[in-house]
Design a protein around this motif. Structure first.
Motif, PDB file in Angstrom:
ATOM      1  N   THR A 113       0.806  -1.222   0.000  1.00  0.00           N
ATOM      2  CA  THR A 113       0.000   0.000   0.000  1.00  0.00           C
ATOM      3  C   THR A 113       0.836   1.267   0.000  1.00  0.00           C
ATOM      4  N   GLY A 114       2.096   1.137   0.441  1.00  0.00           N
ATOM      5  CA  GLY A 114       2.954   2.311   0.515  1.00  0.00           C
ATOM      6  C   GLY A 114       2.717   3.173   1.732  1.00  0.00           C
ATOM      7  N   VAL A 115       1.958   2.674   2.705  1.00  0.00           N
ATOM      8  CA  VAL A 115       1.682   3.456   3.907  1.00  0.00           C
ATOM      9  C   VAL A 115       2.385   2.816   5.107  1.00  0.00           C
ATOM     10  N   ARG A 116       2.414   3.572   6.199  1.00  0.00           N
ATOM     11  CA  ARG A 116       3.082   3.100   7.401  1.00  0.00           C
ATOM     12  C   ARG A 116       2.387   1.863   7.954  1.00  0.00           C
ATOM     13  N   ALA A 117       3.175   0.916   8.455  1.00  0.00           N
ATOM     14  CA  ALA A 117       2.653  -0.329   9.009  1.00  0.00           C
ATOM     15  C   ALA A 117       3.195  -0.514  10.411  1.00  0.00           C
ATOM     16  N   ARG A 118       2.651  -1.494  11.137  1.00  0.00           N
ATOM     17  CA  ARG A 118       3.083  -1.740  12.506  1.00  0.00           C
ATOM     18  C   ARG A 118       4.540  -2.203  12.522  1.00  0.00           C
ATOM     19  N   ARG A 119       5.300  -1.615  13.390  1.00  0.00           N
ATOM     20  CA  ARG A 119       6.726  -1.926  13.493  1.00  0.00           C
ATOM     21  C   ARG A 119       6.928  -3.382  13.934  1.00  0.00           C
ATOM     22  N   GLY A 120       7.768  -4.108  13.200  1.00  0.00           N
ATOM     23  CA  GLY A 120       8.119  -5.463  13.590  1.00  0.00           C
ATOM     24  C   GLY A 120       6.971  -6.445  13.542  1.00  0.00           C
ATOM     25  N   ARG A 121       5.999  -6.226  12.672  1.00  0.00           N
ATOM     26  CA  ARG A 121       4.776  -7.045  12.665  1.00  0.00           C
ATOM     27  C   ARG A 121       5.055  -8.521  12.408  1.00  0.00           C
ATOM     28  N   SER A 122       6.000  -8.836  11.520  1.00  0.00           N
ATOM     29  CA  SER A 122       6.261 -10.257  11.234  1.00  0.00           C
ATOM     30  C   SER A 122       6.972 -10.933  12.396  1.00  0.00           C
ATOM     31  N   ALA A 123       7.832 -10.216  13.112  1.00  0.00           N
ATOM     32  CA  ALA A 123       8.488 -10.782  14.287  1.00  0.00           C
ATOM     33  C   ALA A 123       7.470 -11.029  15.392  1.00  0.00           C
ATOM     34  N   LEU A 124       6.536 -10.098  15.576  1.00  0.00           N
ATOM     35  CA  LEU A 124       5.508 -10.270  16.601  1.00  0.00           C
ATOM     36  C   LEU A 124       4.587 -11.440  16.252  1.00  0.00           C
ATOM     37  N   ALA A 125       4.292 -11.610  14.969  1.00  0.00           N
ATOM     38  CA  ALA A 125       3.464 -12.742  14.552  1.00  0.00           C
ATOM     39  C   ALA A 125       4.180 -14.059  14.825  1.00  0.00           C
ATOM     40  N   ALA A 126       5.491 -14.100  14.582  1.00  0.00           N
ATOM     41  CA  ALA A 126       6.264 -15.314  14.860  1.00  0.00           C
ATOM     42  C   ALA A 126       6.304 -15.605  16.351  1.00  0.00           C
ATOM     43  N   LEU A 127       6.369 -14.557  17.161  1.00  0.00           N
ATOM     44  CA  LEU A 127       6.393 -14.735  18.610  1.00  0.00           C
ATOM     45  C   LEU A 127       5.064 -15.290  19.104  1.00  0.00           C
ATOM     46  N   ARG A 128       3.978 -14.779  18.585  1.00  0.00           N
ATOM     47  CA  ARG A 128       2.663 -15.294  18.968  1.00  0.00           C
ATOM     48  C   ARG A 128       2.489 -16.743  18.525  1.00  0.00           C
ATOM     49  N   GLU A 129       3.006 -17.060  17.362  1.00  0.00           N
ATOM     50  CA  GLU A 129       2.905 -18.447  16.904  1.00  0.00           C
ATOM     51  C   GLU A 129       3.693 -19.375  17.813  1.00  0.00           C
ATOM     52  N   GLY A 130       4.787 -18.890  18.362  1.00  0.00           N
ATOM     53  CA  GLY A 130       5.591 -19.700  19.270  1.00  0.00           C
ATOM     54  C   GLY A 130       4.965 -19.857  20.634  1.00  0.00           C
ATOM     55  N   VAL A 131       4.025 -18.981  20.978  1.00  0.00           N
ATOM     56  CA  VAL A 131       3.322 -19.045  22.265  1.00  0.00           C
ATOM     57  C   VAL A 131       1.822 -18.965  21.969  1.00  0.00           C
ATOM     58  N   PRO A 132       1.202 -20.081  21.626  1.00  0.00           N
ATOM     59  CA  PRO A 132      -0.210 -20.057  21.210  1.00  0.00           C
ATOM     60  C   PRO A 132      -1.158 -19.462  22.248  1.00  0.00           C
ATOM     61  N   ALA A 133      -0.819 -19.556  23.536  1.00  0.00           N
ATOM     62  CA  ALA A 133      -1.718 -19.049  24.568  1.00  0.00           C
ATOM     63  C   ALA A 133      -1.695 -17.534  24.696  1.00  0.00           C
ATOM     64  N   ALA A 134      -0.773 -16.868  24.002  1.00  0.00           N
ATOM     65  CA  ALA A 134      -0.669 -15.414  24.100  1.00  0.00           C
ATOM     66  C   ALA A 134      -1.663 -14.744  23.162  1.00  0.00           C
ATOM     67  N   GLY A 135      -2.456 -13.809  23.693  1.00  0.00           N
ATOM     68  CA  GLY A 135      -3.368 -13.064  22.842  1.00  0.00           C
ATOM     69  C   GLY A 135      -2.658 -12.001  22.037  1.00  0.00           C
ATOM     70  N   ALA A 136      -1.521 -11.517  22.542  1.00  0.00           N
ATOM     71  CA  ALA A 136      -0.752 -10.482  21.853  1.00  0.00           C
ATOM     72  C   ALA A 136       0.679 -10.519  22.375  1.00  0.00           C
ATOM     73  N   ALA A 137       1.568  -9.826  21.659  1.00  0.00           N
ATOM     74  CA  ALA A 137       2.976  -9.795  22.036  1.00  0.00           C
ATOM     75  C   ALA A 137       3.548  -8.413  21.776  1.00  0.00           C
ATOM     76  N   HIS A 138       4.549  -8.074  22.555  1.00  0.00           N
ATOM     77  CA  HIS A 138       5.279  -6.815  22.370  1.00  0.00           C
ATOM     78  C   HIS A 138       6.732  -7.090  22.731  1.00  0.00           C
ATOM     79  N   VAL A 139       7.653  -6.326  22.133  1.00  0.00           N
ATOM     80  CA  VAL A 139       9.085  -6.531  22.358  1.00  0.00           C
ATOM     81  C   VAL A 139       9.726  -5.208  22.755  1.00  0.00           C
TER      82      VAL A 139
END
Length: 433
Positions: free
Chosen positions: A108-134
């Motif tokens: 889209t060429g617009v600003r996106a959430r910082r580190g979104r793919s890393a946060l998605a990988a972190l959530r996948e590694g911890v299925p019980a987590a509703g969200a993650a932050h680093v």
């Protein structure tokens, strides 16, 4: 003799040294050139070998940190930077060193959430987590939680969990610095669920459970589990410290993020450079509303991680087993075979080397009291300082008057580098004796 020493400008035009200027910068190369010139003036280096001497004096990189071989038997040695990154993580860091899409949606060429793919990988590694932050380290994760959820309010914590986390930093001081007040419950050795329940009130920000880090209390003890505290009507924050995301068979008593969240924890904090095997960072995992509040807090901006950390973290989570994971599960019989082979090769080169049984530890506050069967090379004690200061620094440990090089944290592909470092140290050791 002094007139025959090549001039600095002439040496810097020498093709190999000119290439080094491009790689390392003029300052470091000039320092090496001047040292080589001085040695020639003193007569310790032939004049014709000044360029070669300068090249030999150049550092491997423009940075001041030197890579070492960790043969201490401590898998996560804080003084050696804790977890070594995997090859995948190192490659990810190199690729992220230039411009990246860290905060840009290329579609889209617009600003996106910082580190979104890393946060998605972190959530996948911890299925019980509703969200993650680093954030930038484990202590910062706890500071952000305390600031956002309990500034001006109370944090309820057991007296038996008021730990010092290393280098003189104490948990009570860290938490109080956020503006929160500590409400200590129980005793050093025994804290029951009822102690927490009696302390909860309208001023409670959250209940805190803390990993014991580098100590254990045994004997007449009691501690409350997360499941016992989840129904108190306030968030339960668990600092697991060591960064284990899921249960590990080698560390059955080590708390992990997924289990704590499933037991009712609202938020889990941890370090990324310990048992996870990634870069230094602080992980926050848990309820979506709490994590969102933390991520929006003004302090989060000051504690955020850079693109290199995000790249290394994602590659750690999605890539092959990390060096820490491989060291943790290393086969003791294979370690013994490696030690025997290295000792035989070094003995043939005239080194007093013997293979011995050893005991490794996790380090970094993980697995307190856990020992891992290992194998080591046993060398005379004078090898220790020489190896530390060698061309390839090797850090071992002293035990019973011998220098032990434990192999559990040494990748098999580094065996020849280790052996060569010992061979190079032999001449200096024999010169001292």
């Amino acid at each position: 003799m002094r007139r025959r020493v090549p001039r600095t400008d002439a040496l810097l035009r020498e093709p190999r040294l000119a290439a080094a200027v491009e790689r390392l910068g003029a300052g470091l190369v000039k320092t090496a050139v001047r040292e080589a010139q001085q040695r020639a003036r003193e007569g310790s280096v032939p004049v014709e070998l000044v360029p070669e001497t300068a090249l030999a004096l150049l550092p491997g990189s423009a940075g001041g940190l030197r890579p070492v071989i960790n043969a201490t038997g401590v898998l996560l040695h804080t003084n050696l930077g804790r977890a070594p990154l995997s090859a995948a993580a190192r490659q990810a860091v190199a690729e992220a060193a230039g411009p990246t899409d860290v905060e840009l949606d290329l579609t889209t060429g617009v600003r996106a959430r910082r580190g979104r793919s890393a946060l998605a990988a972190l959530r996948e590694g911890v299925p019980a987590a509703g969200a993650a932050h680093v954030v930038n380290n484990g202590a910062a994760a706890l500071v952000l939680a305390a600031t956002a959820l309990a500034a001006g309010r109370e944090i309820i914590v057991s007296r038996g969990e008021m730990v010092e986390i290393g280098d003189g930093f104490r948990l009570p001081d860290l938490l109080v610095s956020t503006g929160a007040r500590l409400r200590e419950v129980g005793t050093t050795n025994r804290t029951a669920p009822a102690d927490y329940a009696a302390a909860v009130g309208p001023d409670t920000g959250f209940v805190l459970k803390v990993h014991p880090s580098n100590f254990r209390i045994t004997g007449f003890t009691r501690s409350a589990e997360v499941v016992d505290l989840a129904g108190l009507g306030v968030p339960v924050v668990v600092d697991i410290g060591s960064g284990l995301l899921a249960p590990h068979p080698a560390l059955p008593a080590e708390p992990d993020a997924d289990t704590q969240l499933r037991a009712g924890a609202a938020l889990v904090t941890a370090s990324g450079d310990k048992l996870l095997g990634g870069p230094q960072c602080g992980l926050l995992l848990g309820r979506e509303d709490l994590v969102a509040a933390l991520a929006r807090h003004p302090l989060a901006r000051a504690l955020r991680v850079d693109k290199l950390t995000l790249a290394a973290l994602e590659a750690t989570l999605t890539g092959p087993p990390t060096p820490t994971a491989l060291a943790l599960t290393a086969d003791p019989d294979l370690l013994a075979a490696r030690a025997a082979r290295l000792a035989a090769d070094l003995s043939a080169a005239g080194v007093d080397a013997e293979p011995v049984d050893s005991a490794a530890t996790v380090g970094g506050g993980g697995g307190p009291g856990v020992t891992l069967p290992s194998a080591a090379l046993s060398l005379p004690e004078p090898y220790a300082p020489v190896l530390r200061n060698g061309r390839v620094p090797v850090v071992g440990r002293l035990e019973a008057g011998r220098c032990l090089l434990d192999l559990r944290a040494v990748p098999p592909e580094d065996d020849e580098r280790l052996a060569q470092a010992v061979r190079e140290a032999r001449a200096a050791v024999e010169g001292r004796t």
